[in-house]
Write a protein that holds these residues in place. Sequence first.
Motif, PDB file in Angstrom:
ATOM      1  N   HIS A 288       0.855  -1.126   0.117  1.00 49.81           N
ATOM      2  CA  HIS A 288      -0.071   0.072  -0.217  1.00 49.81           C
ATOM      3  C   HIS A 288       0.976   1.311  -0.064  1.00 49.81           C
ATOM      4  O   HIS A 288       1.992   1.119   0.676  1.00 49.81           O
ATOM      5  CB  HIS A 288      -1.038   0.017   1.061  1.00 49.81           C
ATOM      6  CG  HIS A 288      -1.660  -1.108   1.424  1.00 49.81           C
ATOM      7  ND1 HIS A 288      -2.045  -1.731   2.914  1.00 49.81           N
ATOM      8  CD2 HIS A 288      -2.443  -1.976   0.525  1.00 49.81           C
ATOM      9  CE1 HIS A 288      -2.691  -2.944   2.573  1.00 49.81           C
ATOM     10  NE2 HIS A 288      -2.958  -3.166   1.398  1.00 49.81           N
ATOM     11  N   GLN A 289       0.290   2.277  -0.644  1.00 45.81           N
ATOM     12  CA  GLN A 289       1.016   3.832  -0.607  1.00 45.81           C
ATOM     13  C   GLN A 289       0.023   4.559   0.272  1.00 45.81           C
ATOM     14  O   GLN A 289      -1.153   4.758  -0.221  1.00 45.81           O
ATOM     15  CB  GLN A 289       1.001   4.157  -2.022  1.00 45.81           C
ATOM     16  CG  GLN A 289       1.936   5.448  -2.044  1.00 45.81           C
ATOM     17  CD  GLN A 289       1.896   5.925  -3.446  1.00 45.81           C
ATOM     18  OE1 GLN A 289       1.567   5.259  -4.548  1.00 45.81           O
ATOM     19  NE2 GLN A 289       2.455   7.084  -3.661  1.00 45.81           N
ATOM     20  N   ALA A 290       0.621   5.101   1.193  1.00 44.03           N
ATOM     21  CA  ALA A 290      -0.370   6.006   2.094  1.00 44.03           C
ATOM     22  C   ALA A 290      -0.350   7.264   1.339  1.00 44.03           C
ATOM     23  O   ALA A 290       0.417   8.101   0.976  1.00 44.03           O
ATOM     24  CB  ALA A 290       0.119   6.374   3.355  1.00 44.03           C
ATOM     25  N   MET A 291      -1.676   7.952   0.759  1.00 49.34           N
ATOM     26  CA  MET A 291      -1.912   8.994   0.136  1.00 49.34           C
ATOM     27  C   MET A 291      -2.122  10.191   1.049  1.00 49.34           C
ATOM     28  O   MET A 291      -1.634  11.392   0.711  1.00 49.34           O
ATOM     29  CB  MET A 291      -2.915   9.070  -0.727  1.00 49.34           C
ATOM     30  CG  MET A 291      -2.741   7.721  -1.779  1.00 49.34           C
ATOM     31  SD  MET A 291      -1.523   7.830  -2.852  1.00 49.34           S
ATOM     32  CE  MET A 291      -1.947   9.332  -3.792  1.00 49.34           C
ATOM     33  N   PHE A 292      -2.728   9.777   2.275  1.00 48.74           N
ATOM     34  CA  PHE A 292      -3.087  10.779   3.327  1.00 48.74           C
ATOM     35  C   PHE A 292      -3.115  10.223   4.743  1.00 48.74           C
ATOM     36  O   PHE A 292      -3.477   8.727   4.701  1.00 48.74           O
ATOM     37  CB  PHE A 292      -4.261  11.651   2.971  1.00 48.74           C
ATOM     38  CG  PHE A 292      -5.466  10.846   2.986  1.00 48.74           C
ATOM     39  CD1 PHE A 292      -6.166  10.832   4.117  1.00 48.74           C
ATOM     40  CD2 PHE A 292      -5.870  10.592   1.907  1.00 48.74           C
ATOM     41  CE1 PHE A 292      -7.428  10.189   3.991  1.00 48.74           C
ATOM     42  CE2 PHE A 292      -7.102   9.824   1.526  1.00 48.74           C
ATOM     43  CZ  PHE A 292      -7.911   9.581   2.790  1.00 48.74           C
ATOM     44  N   GLU A 293      -3.225  10.990   5.650  1.00 43.05           N
ATOM     45  CA  GLU A 293      -3.252  10.426   7.113  1.00 43.05           C
ATOM     46  C   GLU A 293      -4.191  11.114   7.656  1.00 43.05           C
ATOM     47  O   GLU A 293      -4.100  12.502   7.535  1.00 43.05           O
ATOM     48  CB  GLU A 293      -2.248  10.434   8.002  1.00 43.05           C
ATOM     49  CG  GLU A 293      -1.198   9.186   7.704  1.00 43.05           C
ATOM     50  CD  GLU A 293       0.115   9.196   8.601  1.00 43.05           C
ATOM     51  OE1 GLU A 293       0.219   8.019   9.166  1.00 43.05           O
ATOM     52  OE2 GLU A 293       0.551  10.217   9.106  1.00 43.05           O
ATOM     53  N   ALA A 294      -5.192  10.795   8.248  1.00 42.62           N
ATOM     54  CA  ALA A 294      -6.148  11.565   9.045  1.00 42.62           C
ATOM     55  C   ALA A 294      -6.584  11.109  10.356  1.00 42.62           C
ATOM     56  O   ALA A 294      -6.934   9.797  10.461  1.00 42.62           O
ATOM     57  CB  ALA A 294      -7.525  11.994   8.159  1.00 42.62           C
ATOM     58  N   PRO A 295      -6.792  11.659  11.362  1.00 41.47           N
ATOM     59  CA  PRO A 295      -7.583  11.109  12.530  1.00 41.47           C
ATOM     60  C   PRO A 295      -8.969  10.848  12.523  1.00 41.47           C
ATOM     61  O   PRO A 295      -9.681  11.754  12.301  1.00 41.47           O
ATOM     62  CB  PRO A 295      -7.131  12.136  13.746  1.00 41.47           C
ATOM     63  CG  PRO A 295      -6.977  13.472  12.879  1.00 41.47           C
ATOM     64  CD  PRO A 295      -6.451  13.108  11.473  1.00 41.47           C
ATOM     65  N   VAL A 296      -9.336   9.809  12.363  1.00 46.70           N
ATOM     66  CA  VAL A 296     -10.719   9.350  12.315  1.00 46.70           C
ATOM     67  C   VAL A 296     -11.181   8.498  13.326  1.00 46.70           C
ATOM     68  O   VAL A 296     -10.765   7.542  13.821  1.00 46.70           O
ATOM     69  CB  VAL A 296     -11.188   8.378  11.040  1.00 46.70           C
ATOM     70  CG1 VAL A 296     -12.363   8.091  10.824  1.00 46.70           C
ATOM     71  CG2 VAL A 296     -10.529   9.214   9.679  1.00 46.70           C
ATOM     72  N   PRO A 297     -12.312   9.303  14.453  1.00 44.01           N
ATOM     73  CA  PRO A 297     -12.834   8.369  15.402  1.00 44.01           C
ATOM     74  C   PRO A 297     -13.325   7.206  15.173  1.00 44.01           C
ATOM     75  O   PRO A 297     -14.008   6.889  14.090  1.00 44.01           O
ATOM     76  CB  PRO A 297     -13.840   9.373  15.785  1.00 44.01           C
ATOM     77  CG  PRO A 297     -13.540  10.716  15.339  1.00 44.01           C
ATOM     78  CD  PRO A 297     -12.973  10.443  14.051  1.00 44.01           C
ATOM     79  N   GLY A 298     -12.957   6.219  15.946  1.00 47.14           N
ATOM     80  CA  GLY A 298     -13.538   4.745  15.921  1.00 47.14           C
ATOM     81  C   GLY A 298     -12.626   3.864  15.136  1.00 47.14           C
ATOM     82  O   GLY A 298     -12.883   2.694  14.844  1.00 47.14           O
ATOM     83  N   THR A 299     -11.403   4.329  14.805  1.00 44.06           N
ATOM     84  CA  THR A 299     -10.324   3.639  14.140  1.00 44.06           C
ATOM     85  C   THR A 299      -9.128   3.756  14.885  1.00 44.06           C
ATOM     86  O   THR A 299      -8.729   4.668  15.896  1.00 44.06           O
ATOM     87  CB  THR A 299      -9.790   4.113  12.719  1.00 44.06           C
ATOM     88  OG1 THR A 299      -9.414   5.623  12.989  1.00 44.06           O
ATOM     89  CG2 THR A 299     -11.344   4.411  11.780  1.00 44.06           C
ATOM     90  N   LYS A 300      -8.282   2.714  14.545  1.00 48.17           N
ATOM     91  CA  LYS A 300      -6.959   2.738  15.049  1.00 48.17           C
ATOM     92  C   LYS A 300      -5.779   3.029  14.034  1.00 48.17           C
ATOM     93  O   LYS A 300      -5.950   3.100  13.034  1.00 48.17           O
ATOM     94  CB  LYS A 300      -6.570   1.081  15.541  1.00 48.17           C
ATOM     95  CG  LYS A 300      -7.405   0.463  16.271  1.00 48.17           C
ATOM     96  CD  LYS A 300      -7.042  -1.089  16.588  1.00 48.17           C
ATOM     97  CE  LYS A 300      -8.098  -1.933  17.024  1.00 48.17           C
ATOM     98  NZ  LYS A 300      -7.881  -2.921  17.048  1.00 48.17           N
ATOM     99  N   ALA A 301      -4.838   3.700  14.994  1.00 45.15           N
ATOM    100  CA  ALA A 301      -3.610   4.178  13.919  1.00 45.15           C
ATOM    101  C   ALA A 301      -3.158   3.166  13.079  1.00 45.15           C
ATOM    102  O   ALA A 301      -2.736   1.796  13.353  1.00 45.15           O
ATOM    103  CB  ALA A 301      -2.461   4.656  14.694  1.00 45.15           C
ATOM    104  N   GLY A 302      -3.000   3.468  11.596  1.00 40.12           N
ATOM    105  CA  GLY A 302      -2.737   2.544  10.946  1.00 40.12           C
ATOM    106  C   GLY A 302      -3.584   1.730   9.964  1.00 40.12           C
ATOM    107  O   GLY A 302      -3.347   0.713   9.343  1.00 40.12           O
ATOM    108  N   GLU A 303      -4.699   1.818  10.195  1.00 42.76           N
ATOM    109  CA  GLU A 303      -6.122   1.359   9.728  1.00 42.76           C
ATOM    110  C   GLU A 303      -6.333   2.082   8.264  1.00 42.76           C
ATOM    111  O   GLU A 303      -6.093   3.027   8.290  1.00 42.76           O
ATOM    112  CB  GLU A 303      -7.222   1.237  10.654  1.00 42.76           C
ATOM    113  CG  GLU A 303      -7.317   0.034  11.395  1.00 42.76           C
ATOM    114  CD  GLU A 303      -8.821   0.057  12.136  1.00 42.76           C
ATOM    115  OE1 GLU A 303      -9.544   0.794  11.840  1.00 42.76           O
ATOM    116  OE2 GLU A 303      -8.726  -0.815  13.172  1.00 42.76           O
TER     117      GLU A 303
END
Length: 187
Positions: free
Chosen positions: A143-158
């Motif tokens: 996978h290539q990360a296009m962006f990172e965003a804090p989304v409630p209800g998810t874990k870092a790296g999902e």
Amino acid sequence: MAEPKNDDFLDDIEEAEDEAYADEMLEIDDEALELDQLRAERDQLKDRFMRALADAENSRKRSEKDRREAENYGGSKLARDMLPVYDNMKRALESITDEQREVSGAVLEGVELTMRELLNVFKKHGIEVIAPEVGDAFDPQHHQAMFEAPVPGTKAGEIIQVAGEGFMLHDRLLRPAQVGVSSMPAG
């Protein structure tokens, strides 16, 4: 007086025997030296032969590996160039409305058949689609990360969004799947 002459004769015989023995020893030493030289030359030639044999075996293995790689990965440039065709056809099929499907059903069926045939050709040549889903763990190998965003209800790296599918050619990555990744801090 005759006795001293007899001793001289015996001395002469002993000297002759000593000379003959010395000549024999020289001859034996020469033969032994020549034999040692021949053994050394034989060992040297045997070593060269074994090295040449090993080089030939290594060349055979290297050419077999190169042939296999050319067979498996020789079309990777063409495969990489075909990926945008797949992307465009997929986007076209996903954007079709029910109204368009009623009006242009036969054309759309042809496009769908073409898409299936393209996927069959991909499969035939060892090209596999990497289709991650939301909630999967991010894998930097695929996978290539296009962006990172804090989304409630998810874990870092999902994975929180899939922007584009990736592709593998046998065991090599042709194109990573493009994804958005959660950067939600723990806690």
